[in-house]
Design a protein around this motif. Structure first.
Motif, PDB file in Angstrom:
ATOM      1  N   LEU A  31      50.657  40.839  64.219  1.00  0.00           N
ATOM      2  CA  LEU A  31      50.825  39.257  64.104  1.00  0.00           C
ATOM      3  C   LEU A  31      49.489  38.664  63.661  1.00  0.00           C
ATOM      4  O   LEU A  31      49.200  37.864  63.042  1.00  0.00           O
ATOM      5  N   GLY A  32      48.334  39.563  64.279  1.00  0.00           N
ATOM      6  CA  GLY A  32      46.953  38.991  63.771  1.00  0.00           C
ATOM      7  C   GLY A  32      46.563  38.991  62.405  1.00  0.00           C
ATOM      8  O   GLY A  32      46.097  37.972  61.830  1.00  0.00           O
ATOM      9  N   ASP A  33      47.017  40.040  61.936  1.00  0.00           N
ATOM     10  CA  ASP A  33      46.999  40.388  60.217  1.00  0.00           C
ATOM     11  C   ASP A  33      47.678  39.269  59.574  1.00  0.00           C
ATOM     12  O   ASP A  33      47.452  38.745  58.582  1.00  0.00           O
ATOM     13  N   GLY A  34      48.925  38.859  60.096  1.00  0.00           N
ATOM     14  CA  GLY A  34      49.774  37.763  59.468  1.00  0.00           C
ATOM     15  C   GLY A  34      48.993  36.614  59.447  1.00  0.00           C
ATOM     16  O   GLY A  34      49.207  35.710  58.545  1.00  0.00           O
ATOM     17  N   VAL A  35      48.508  36.016  60.447  1.00  0.00           N
ATOM     18  CA  VAL A  35      47.725  35.034  60.695  1.00  0.00           C
ATOM     19  C   VAL A  35      46.509  34.983  59.733  1.00  0.00           C
ATOM     20  O   VAL A  35      46.475  33.848  59.223  1.00  0.00           O
ATOM     21  N   ILE A  36      45.835  35.665  59.752  1.00  0.00           N
ATOM     22  CA  ILE A  36      44.632  35.919  58.660  1.00  0.00           C
ATOM     23  C   ILE A  36      45.142  35.771  57.361  1.00  0.00           C
ATOM     24  O   ILE A  36      44.643  35.045  56.571  1.00  0.00           O
ATOM     25  N   LEU A  37      46.356  36.453  56.931  1.00  0.00           N
ATOM     26  CA  LEU A  37      46.722  36.261  55.507  1.00  0.00           C
ATOM     27  C   LEU A  37      47.367  34.795  55.256  1.00  0.00           C
ATOM     28  O   LEU A  37      47.110  34.137  54.156  1.00  0.00           O
ATOM     29  N   LEU A  38      47.998  34.240  56.335  1.00  0.00           N
ATOM     30  CA  LEU A  38      48.421  32.780  56.131  1.00  0.00           C
ATOM     31  C   LEU A  38      47.122  31.862  56.030  1.00  0.00           C
ATOM     32  O   LEU A  38      47.061  30.887  55.343  1.00  0.00           O
ATOM     33  N   VAL A  39      46.115  32.197  56.629  1.00  0.00           N
ATOM     34  CA  VAL A  39      44.847  31.013  56.698  1.00  0.00           C
ATOM     35  C   VAL A  39      44.278  31.310  55.437  1.00  0.00           C
ATOM     36  O   VAL A  39      44.064  30.472  54.615  1.00  0.00           O
ATOM     37  N   LEU A  40      44.105  32.605  54.681  1.00  0.00           N
ATOM     38  CA  LEU A  40      43.824  32.636  53.486  1.00  0.00           C
ATOM     39  C   LEU A  40      44.513  32.329  52.371  1.00  0.00           C
ATOM     40  O   LEU A  40      44.082  31.458  51.337  1.00  0.00           O
ATOM     41  N   LEU A  41      45.768  31.970  52.619  1.00  0.00           N
ATOM     42  CA  LEU A  41      46.783  31.097  51.811  1.00  0.00           C
ATOM     43  C   LEU A  41      46.415  29.602  51.837  1.00  0.00           C
ATOM     44  O   LEU A  41      46.267  28.895  50.605  1.00  0.00           O
ATOM     45  N   VAL A  42      46.405  29.144  52.997  1.00  0.00           N
ATOM     46  CA  VAL A  42      45.984  27.663  53.079  1.00  0.00           C
ATOM     47  C   VAL A  42      44.425  27.299  52.602  1.00  0.00           C
ATOM     48  O   VAL A  42      44.360  26.395  51.723  1.00  0.00           O
ATOM     49  N   VAL A  43      43.438  28.247  52.526  1.00  0.00           N
ATOM     50  CA  VAL A  43      42.208  28.137  51.980  1.00  0.00           C
ATOM     51  C   VAL A  43      42.195  28.128  50.544  1.00  0.00           C
ATOM     52  O   VAL A  43      41.744  27.252  49.763  1.00  0.00           O
ATOM     53  N   TYR A  44      43.063  29.312  50.070  1.00  0.00           N
ATOM     54  CA  TYR A  44      42.989  28.938  48.620  1.00  0.00           C
ATOM     55  C   TYR A  44      43.942  27.765  47.880  1.00  0.00           C
ATOM     56  O   TYR A  44      43.486  27.297  46.959  1.00  0.00           O
ATOM     57  N   VAL A  45      44.839  27.434  48.611  1.00  0.00           N
ATOM     58  CA  VAL A  45      45.664  26.180  48.218  1.00  0.00           C
ATOM     59  C   VAL A  45      44.835  24.968  48.108  1.00  0.00           C
ATOM     60  O   VAL A  45      44.525  24.235  47.238  1.00  0.00           O
ATOM     61  N   ALA A  46      44.066  24.836  49.416  1.00  0.00           N
ATOM     62  CA  ALA A  46      43.130  23.811  49.531  1.00  0.00           C
ATOM     63  C   ALA A  46      42.017  23.703  48.437  1.00  0.00           C
ATOM     64  O   ALA A  46      41.692  22.831  47.723  1.00  0.00           O
ATOM     65  N   PHE A  47      41.568  25.125  48.279  1.00  0.00           N
ATOM     66  CA  PHE A  47      40.419  25.331  47.311  1.00  0.00           C
ATOM     67  C   PHE A  47      40.781  24.904  45.907  1.00  0.00           C
ATOM     68  O   PHE A  47      40.108  24.160  44.958  1.00  0.00           O
ATOM     69  N   THR A  48      42.094  24.914  45.378  1.00  0.00           N
ATOM     70  CA  THR A  48      42.590  24.927  44.279  1.00  0.00           C
ATOM     71  C   THR A  48      42.725  23.461  43.662  1.00  0.00           C
ATOM     72  O   THR A  48      42.406  22.962  42.726  1.00  0.00           O
ATOM     73  N   PHE A  49      43.366  22.564  44.970  1.00  0.00           N
ATOM     74  CA  PHE A  49      43.330  21.107  44.584  1.00  0.00           C
ATOM     75  C   PHE A  49      41.910  20.604  44.608  1.00  0.00           C
ATOM     76  O   PHE A  49      41.832  19.757  43.860  1.00  0.00           O
ATOM     77  N   ARG A  50      41.482  21.133  45.472  1.00  0.00           N
ATOM     78  CA  ARG A  50      39.703  20.636  45.666  1.00  0.00           C
ATOM     79  C   ARG A  50      38.998  20.416  44.321  1.00  0.00           C
ATOM     80  O   ARG A  50      38.419  19.644  44.056  1.00  0.00           O
ATOM     81  N   THR A  51      39.281  21.675  43.575  1.00  0.00           N
ATOM     82  CA  THR A  51      38.525  21.789  42.287  1.00  0.00           C
ATOM     83  C   THR A  51      39.101  21.431  41.085  1.00  0.00           C
ATOM     84  O   THR A  51      38.768  21.712  40.040  1.00  0.00           O
ATOM     85  N   ALA A  52      40.490  20.861  41.311  1.00  0.00           N
ATOM     86  CA  ALA A  52      41.190  20.319  40.140  1.00  0.00           C
ATOM     87  C   ALA A  52      40.596  19.672  39.186  1.00  0.00           C
ATOM     88  O   ALA A  52      40.752  19.752  38.000  1.00  0.00           O
ATOM     89  N   GLU A  53      39.831  18.447  40.069  1.00  0.00           N
ATOM     90  CA  GLU A  53      39.110  17.524  39.149  1.00  0.00           C
ATOM     91  C   GLU A  53      37.945  17.948  38.109  1.00  0.00           C
ATOM     92  O   GLU A  53      37.988  17.725  37.043  1.00  0.00           O
TER      93      GLU A  53
END
Length: 323
Positions: free
Chosen positions: A129-151
């Protein structure tokens, strides 16, 4: 049921759903990018990748619920191998693919880094479960980073030269956004349905033929759930949306390792077979790393490099399955 004819029909129906799903998804995503001023590479890395990764996510959660972890892990590893070696390779052979600067400098390195980060999580032969949470947090960070750097990436946005007489991309007003979102949603549903149908048909045919569950997960199920990426990449390349094609493949691999493994671990603790650490994960890492210099050379994936990726895919599949 054990009628092979039925499963062949399911396969055919799944292929049809995949084609139309990919066509709708790419068309809707490209229009959204144009209408909202978003780089197609960002759409490919996020929206399209999420849509084409839907079959892996559905299969992963279903496998976790049914305690078929071998199918789940084989599906994730096999899909990532297929996305790069089989799909990126085959698409480049059909049409050389231009690669955006951000993919070379950011997204491919992130894909390699995420692959590396999976190692310590599975060293204890489990994804809890802890590993799963870490992986999902990485996903959220990646998507946020992708849109933040889009401009920052808009100046590099470039489309391949238009053929003489070819119309410029059509821009729509805000009223068309809802329709385009509906087109993307319909495409994602078509891809998920088609991928599921192909997995069911192919898996049952494999069982009838006496193939093991682990091999089914790594080969037939993995390739089946990667067919949306394949069809989407080919359709995107044919429509000269190569940024979407390449972004979709890189983004899908990141989604598979974070969203699919992470969400599945929330359902059930996943037992990791030693062969995952010994062969499958190293193969995924090497193929992912191989994309970096290929993409950086002339900012495109040439036909000859597509052939190299195909050879790497089949070579690793033989190494993994024939032991």
């Amino acid at each position: 049921m054990s009628d092979p004819v039925l499963y062949v029909l399911i396969l055919v129906g799944g292929c049809g759903a995949l084609y139309f799903g990919a066509e709708w998804l790419v068309r809707g995503a490209a229009r959204i990018a144009s209408n909202m001023g978003i780089s197609p590479i960002v759409v490919g890395l996020t929206l399209v990748s999420l849509g084409t990764s839907a079959p892996e996510l559905v299969v992963g959660i279903a496998a976790a619920l049914e305690d078929k972890v071998g199918v789940l892990m084989g599906n994730v590893m096999g899909s990532n191998l297929a996305n790069i070696g089989l799909i990126l390779g085959a698409t480049a052979v059909i049409r050389p693919l231009a690669v955006a600067d951000r993919v070379i400098s950011r997204d491919v390195p992130i894909m390699v880094l995420v692959t590396i980060l999976v190692y310590p999580l599975v060293l204890d032969n489990s994804v809890d479960l802890g590993d799963g949470v870490i992986l999902l947090v990485l996903l959220v960070v990646y998507v946020a980073f992708t849109f933040r750097t889009a401009e920052e990436d808009m100046p590099e946005l470039r489309e391949e030269p238009k053929e003489p007489g070819e119309d410029a991309p059509e821009r729509e007003d805000a009223r068309g956004t809802l329709a385009n979102l509906g087109l993307v949603a319909a495409g994602a549903i078509g891809l998920a349905f088609g991928g599921g149908a192909i997995v069911e048909g192919a898996s049952n045919l494999a069982i009838i033929m006496g193939v093991s569950e682990e091999v089914v997960g790594l080969t037939i199920v993995a390739v089946g759930t990667s067919l949306p990426e394949l069809v989407t990449a080919i359709v995107a390349a044919a429509r000269k949306q190569t940024d979407i094609a390449v972004g979709n493949i890189v983004g899908s691999n990141i989604f598979n390792l974070t969203a699919v493994l992470g969400a599945s671990a929330l359902v059930r603790e996943l037992t990791v077979d030693p062969t995952i650490l010994a062969r499958q994960l190293p193969a995924v890492f090497i193929v992912s790393l191989l994309v970096w210099p290929i993409a950086a050379s002339a900012r495109k994936v040439r036909r000859s490099e597509g052939v190299l990726l195909l050879a790497a895919y089949f070579g690793f599949m033989i190494w993994i399955t024939v032991a």
